[in-house]
Design a protein around this motif. Structure first.
Motif, PDB file in Angstrom:
ATOM      1  N   UNK A 315      26.594   7.196  51.601  1.00  0.00           N
ATOM      2  CA  UNK A 315      26.656   8.719  51.729  1.00  0.00           C
ATOM      3  C   UNK A 315      27.809   8.641  50.074  1.00  0.00           C
ATOM      4  N   UNK A 316      27.533   8.689  49.146  1.00  0.00           N
ATOM      5  CA  UNK A 316      28.180   9.511  47.991  1.00  0.00           C
ATOM      6  C   UNK A 316      29.838   9.046  48.885  1.00  0.00           C
ATOM      7  N   UNK A 317      31.092   9.363  48.086  1.00  0.00           N
ATOM      8  CA  UNK A 317      31.941  10.028  48.042  1.00  0.00           C
ATOM      9  C   UNK A 317      32.460  11.407  48.354  1.00  0.00           C
ATOM     10  N   UNK A 318      32.860  12.027  49.062  1.00  0.00           N
ATOM     11  CA  UNK A 318      33.185  13.028  49.117  1.00  0.00           C
ATOM     12  C   UNK A 318      34.095  13.191  47.390  1.00  0.00           C
ATOM     13  N   UNK A 319      35.265  12.480  47.032  1.00  0.00           N
ATOM     14  CA  UNK A 319      34.837  13.389  45.545  1.00  0.00           C
ATOM     15  C   UNK A 319      34.197  13.071  45.282  1.00  0.00           C
TER      16      UNK A 319
ATOM     17  N   UNK B  56       7.326   8.538  35.452  1.00  0.00           N
ATOM     18  CA  UNK B  56       6.724   6.711  35.179  1.00  0.00           C
ATOM     19  C   UNK B  56       7.889   6.034  35.330  1.00  0.00           C
ATOM     20  N   UNK B  57       8.115   6.392  37.189  1.00  0.00           N
ATOM     21  CA  UNK B  57       8.665   5.110  37.966  1.00  0.00           C
ATOM     22  C   UNK B  57       8.336   5.347  38.863  1.00  0.00           C
ATOM     23  N   UNK B  58       8.528   4.506  39.882  1.00  0.00           N
ATOM     24  CA  UNK B  58       8.182   4.489  41.360  1.00  0.00           C
ATOM     25  C   UNK B  58       8.266   5.614  42.017  1.00  0.00           C
ATOM     26  N   UNK B  59       7.563   5.534  42.941  1.00  0.00           N
ATOM     27  CA  UNK B  59       7.921   6.589  44.045  1.00  0.00           C
ATOM     28  C   UNK B  59       8.970   6.411  44.720  1.00  0.00           C
ATOM     29  N   UNK B  60       9.014   4.943  44.577  1.00  0.00           N
ATOM     30  CA  UNK B  60      10.223   4.338  45.798  1.00  0.00           C
ATOM     31  C   UNK B  60      11.506   4.750  45.431  1.00  0.00           C
ATOM     32  N   UNK B  61      11.547   5.176  44.475  1.00  0.00           N
ATOM     33  CA  UNK B  61      12.333   5.246  43.309  1.00  0.00           C
ATOM     34  C   UNK B  61      13.146   6.841  43.559  1.00  0.00           C
ATOM     35  N   UNK B  62      11.464   7.139  43.214  1.00  0.00           N
ATOM     36  CA  UNK B  62      12.061   8.885  43.561  1.00  0.00           C
ATOM     37  C   UNK B  62      12.133   9.544  44.574  1.00  0.00           C
ATOM     38  N   UNK B  63      11.832   7.870  45.845  1.00  0.00           N
ATOM     39  CA  UNK B  63      12.281   8.492  47.839  1.00  0.00           C
ATOM     40  C   UNK B  63      13.366   8.383  47.717  1.00  0.00           C
ATOM     41  N   UNK B  64      14.369   7.457  46.961  1.00  0.00           N
ATOM     42  CA  UNK B  64      15.415   6.742  47.266  1.00  0.00           C
ATOM     43  C   UNK B  64      16.234   7.978  46.548  1.00  0.00           C
ATOM     44  N   UNK B  65      15.787   8.493  45.402  1.00  0.00           N
ATOM     45  CA  UNK B  65      16.426  10.138  44.992  1.00  0.00           C
ATOM     46  C   UNK B  65      16.962  10.724  46.063  1.00  0.00           C
ATOM     47  N   UNK B  66      16.102  10.827  46.379  1.00  0.00           N
ATOM     48  CA  UNK B  66      15.597  12.317  47.721  1.00  0.00           C
ATOM     49  C   UNK B  66      16.664  11.986  48.453  1.00  0.00           C
ATOM     50  N   UNK B  67      16.163  11.001  49.594  1.00  0.00           N
ATOM     51  CA  UNK B  67      16.593  10.805  50.595  1.00  0.00           C
ATOM     52  C   UNK B  67      18.506  11.003  50.523  1.00  0.00           C
ATOM     53  N   UNK B  68      18.707  10.739  49.129  1.00  0.00           N
ATOM     54  CA  UNK B  68      20.571  10.408  48.689  1.00  0.00           C
ATOM     55  C   UNK B  68      20.933  11.675  48.731  1.00  0.00           C
ATOM     56  N   UNK B  69      19.279  12.950  48.030  1.00  0.00           N
ATOM     57  CA  UNK B  69      20.292  14.061  48.611  1.00  0.00           C
ATOM     58  C   UNK B  69      19.697  14.886  49.449  1.00  0.00           C
ATOM     59  N   UNK B  70      19.006  14.396  50.339  1.00  0.00           N
ATOM     60  CA  UNK B  70      18.892  14.664  51.855  1.00  0.00           C
ATOM     61  C   UNK B  70      20.162  14.176  52.998  1.00  0.00           C
ATOM     62  N   UNK B  71      20.610  12.962  52.494  1.00  0.00           N
ATOM     63  CA  UNK B  71      21.514  12.908  53.331  1.00  0.00           C
ATOM     64  C   UNK B  71      23.242  13.190  53.342  1.00  0.00           C
ATOM     65  N   UNK B  72      22.914  14.454  52.039  1.00  0.00           N
ATOM     66  CA  UNK B  72      24.060  14.546  51.060  1.00  0.00           C
ATOM     67  C   UNK B  72      24.117  16.371  51.544  1.00  0.00           C
ATOM     68  N   UNK B  73      23.355  16.654  52.137  1.00  0.00           N
ATOM     69  CA  UNK B  73      23.101  18.543  52.408  1.00  0.00           C
ATOM     70  C   UNK B  73      22.872  18.711  50.507  1.00  0.00           C
ATOM     71  N   UNK B  74      22.233  18.199  50.064  1.00  0.00           N
ATOM     72  CA  UNK B  74      21.894  18.935  49.230  1.00  0.00           C
ATOM     73  C   UNK B  74      20.441  19.386  48.790  1.00  0.00           C
ATOM     74  N   UNK B  75      19.586  18.631  49.889  1.00  0.00           N
ATOM     75  CA  UNK B  75      18.297  19.286  49.939  1.00  0.00           C
ATOM     76  C   UNK B  75      17.705  18.941  51.207  1.00  0.00           C
TER      77      UNK B  75
END
Lengths: 501, 501
Positions: A315-319, B56-75
């Motif tokens: 997870x990203x930092x809270x900061x 023009x990036x790989x689907x893995x790149x997008x998936x990784x960004x989405x995962x992070x947003x999901x994990x942090x509650x933004x998505x």
């Protein structure tokens, strides 16, 4: 009278074979005789000539001793007459029976301040020990000490004058830049180098923050259970601790608000809660930041071991989630290098940097600028990141080895589960077991396994042990686990007997 | 709506040439769009396939960004439907105008604690600068840096594991023994090694002592004038400062008793008062110790430059006169080695050692054990004492040269008189002169001459400048004194004009 004094003074022990110049030996002996009353106020001392002859020393020696006594007011010179023990020497300086070392215990203990008493009554911070399962102990044998000492030596050989004078009170600028850029990339911390303050460790960071924000008696949220060092550093500033329970989603923000909505500071370890290892859930993070923004409060995010993540995305930092400048982010190089390095960092909201630096300048200055310069090179040359990468792989293997062995050897006694990050695990004991007793027995067997209950402000907790797996090679785990198994077996049966009494 | 979102997201800047992995760039860009409201709550994000193609990036790149947003509650992911910006994202996390960096100044300043405000409003501690007449600046070019770096390198090459883990919280035992024996011989301090605590400097010592003894608001005597660092360290602990005047005999103990007989601590520099240089008279010393013993109070003796005595016999320390365990003795290696060393010592009454160590363990641990080991060798091998001897001769010569030159060049403007010890002198200005103005003009000319009035809590004082002579070679003094003369001439005439307005 005269003869007695002369005999007494002439009997003073002055010995060329003893340490220290003769005139100082004589000075000490005379002062002792005056302080103990053997040489009474007003008594005339023998002349330098007589005394020099009696003691077989030079007159210069005696004169030097007398000069010192005169300068300090133990003796006084009367023109044309000689040297006398001072008449007006206050009674209080004469050595009374109470001032003999043996009588020290009979004197009342000095009164401590309230915070002094509070700190003295806290448990001690767990010291790092090089023993199996010591939590937080990194693998020291594989640290690239050769590179580190080479860099230090390079900077010490030709330190610039600025470095010898002390450098920047916020820490050396190149190191602050390296920290800001590392934290931005690795932890989504949003800061520039001006917000970074190099500290000696997380406790110094907590100390600075608490002094700037917290008036004595003001409430501060701490995690329950949580790091004893956090409690201690806050207590030493006079803060009032408000323990807030931690569950599977991290700090229970609603419980904190119910207990002390007006707290000025909340101390949390959201990435990998110390000691339980849980990750704070996104909703909790959001609620915590909301509370802080609404109450002019702040959050101290202790990201003490975020470098060691073995599975899943961090997870990203809270900061990094905070848009209201409410979060202090604290981290350390002690876990990724070695504990005695004493270098860490504090990222502060921009508005508070000046106040923090004002306190730091008056309380202590920054850590050694030469060590900071060496660390900057150590980072820039890639030694730090390659060491972290190697240790991450190694610790992941060690966790696997530890969990397999522990599940086999401690079956039925201790429950151990793998975690995604960190350097220690919790070994859960059966309900009702006394984790302090188990820990003490283990310590006698040479195994470190600090009790979880020590990390609670109030009992009761589910009993457990902190078990570090990072600092011990896999092949040494089995015999150490055998000793731990025996200790747990003993401790649990002892606690059961105690319960049934 | 759908098309707008797709267009917006596809327009996000993701650039392989920029720093950081692509998935993190994309994550940051998406988070930014969510936080600023460009991507509203509940909006459906494009599929990973579409977005990967557009960017023009790989689907893995997008998936990784989405995962992070999901994990942090933004998505949030809706099964079988896709990924949406979180509906329940609290308003407070959406970036409001107030959270733009440019709007930071419009937000109310965070409230500081009382002690935080008090410290922030103090003058800053004089930083060491390598400029003519900087007080306290030692001669750095003649320090045996080769020996020091050799010893450090030796200890770093093969540090023992104990040293890497942190060592003794009181400081390393061999160094404490060396300090105890040195202080016994040189300063008549009566202590054993168990009473010695290695600190980073006198301000850390003051901080520890004040936390153990002083409750917030409790009175503490300080010398008037006195060291700003002492005032700052005490203020940062919440103590109430009681300035007690210093005259030709040192601290006026009777005045202190009249102002605050119930103070718990008196901070003094009896050997060589900072900044005036007077020596505390024997009767005053006795009165101070008497007061302390009678009132359960303590004395902090700051012996900051006792090593440099050029004439006359040094008075023994106050600590050595004390039979009631009422004196803390504080000294430093910074003056005799170099300021950035950050190693000093505190000798405490035996009854208070445990409480001091409890606070130290919770606030910070001891300085680097490797540096302590190197310093122990530096002392044992005789490097320190021979360096001090050489510097004592050199500084005596420099003082002579400085006084002669200053008396010639500054005649009628500044009165300078030789002192028996120390590394600085006072240059007294004519009555009515504004020493701050003179000091500022001098600083613009590259000459350090801190104003005496800065060292008073309350005005007025006789105007003067602190002039360091130790760190500047005799041959460089004349041109620097010419610049100082010009500055004083300017400053004094300016202040006279101001007075006559």
């Amino acid at each position: 009278m005269r003869r007695t004094v002369s005999a007494l003074v002439s009997s003073l022990a002055v010995d060329p074979g003893k340490a220290g110049p003769l005139h100082r030996q004589l000075y000490f002996a005379l002062r002792e005789a005056i302080l103990t009353g053997r040489l009474a106020p007003g008594v005339k001392l023998p002349s330098t000539r007589v005394l020099a002859k009696d003691l077989s020393v030079s007159r210069n020696t005696v004169a030097a001793a007398f000069d010192q006594l005169l300068a300090e007011g133990y003796a006084e010179a009367r023109t044309g007459s000689g040297t006398y023990v001072t008449e007006r020497l206050p009674d209080s300086l004469l050595r009374s029976p109470a001032s003999q070392p043996s009588a020290r215990s009979r004197r009342p203990k000095p009164t401590l301040s309230q915070r002094g008493q509070a700190v003295a009554s806290l448990g001690t911070v767990q010291r790092h020990r090089n023993r199996p399962f010591a939590p937080g102990l990194p693998e020291l044998d594989l640290f690239p000490m050769k590179e580190w000492s080479r860099l230090l030596a390079r900077h010490w050989r030709r330190p610039d004058v600025g470095a010898l004078l002390g450098g920047d009170p916020a820490g050396e600028a190149p190191l602050r830049e390296a920290v800001a850029s590392y934290l931005g990339a690795a932890r989504s911390v949003r800061c520039d180098a001006d917000q970074v303050i190099i500290v000696s460790g997380s406790q110094q960071a907590i100390d600075l923050i608490a002094r700037v924000l917290i008036d004595p008696g003001a409430p501060v949220w701490i995690e329950e259970p949580g790091y004893v060092g956090t409690r201690g550093a806050l207590t030493a500033t006079g803060a009032r601790l408000v323990p807030v329970p931690v569950d599977g989603d991290g700090l229970d923000v609603d419980a904190g608000i119910a207990r002390a909505a007006a707290a000025r500071l909340a101390c949390v370890s959201p990435s990998h809660q110390f000691p339980l290892g849980v990750t704070m859930a996104p909703a909790r993070r959001i609620a915590l930041l909301q509370w802080a923004a609404a109450h002019d409060a702040f959050v101290l995010e202790d990201d003490y071991d975020s470098e060691y993540r073995y599975a899943g995305r961090p997870l990203a930092s809270l900061q990094g989630m905070d848009d209201q400048d409410r979060v202090f982010y604290v981290g350390t190089f002690s876990k990724v290098m070695f504990p005695a390095l004493r270098l860490g960092y504090l990222v502060a909201p921009p508005d508070l940097v000046d106040a923090l630096l004002a306190v730091r300048r008056h309380v202590d200055t920054q850590p050694s600028s030469v060590a900071q310069a060496a660390l900057t090179d150590f980072i820039a040359d890639g030694h730090l990141s390659s060491h972290i990468r190697r240790m991450r792989l190694l610790y992941a293997e060690r966790q696997d080895a530890f969990v397999s062995l522990a599940q086999e050897k401690l079956r039925g006694l201790v429950t151990v589960e793998r975690q995604d990050s960190g350097m220690h695990l919790i070994g859960w004991l059966p309900e009702g077991a006394d984790d302090r007793a188990v820990s003490e027995i283990a310590a006698r067997q040479g195994v470190e396994a600090p009790p979880l209950s020590h990390l609670y402000t109030h009992g009761p907790s589910r009993p457990g042990l902190m078990l570090g797996f990072a600092g011990i090679p896999a092949e040494q785990m089995a015999p150490a686990l055998d000793r731990l198994t025996a200790a747990v077996g003993n401790g649990v049966s002892t606690s059961r007997q105690a319960t049934h009494k």
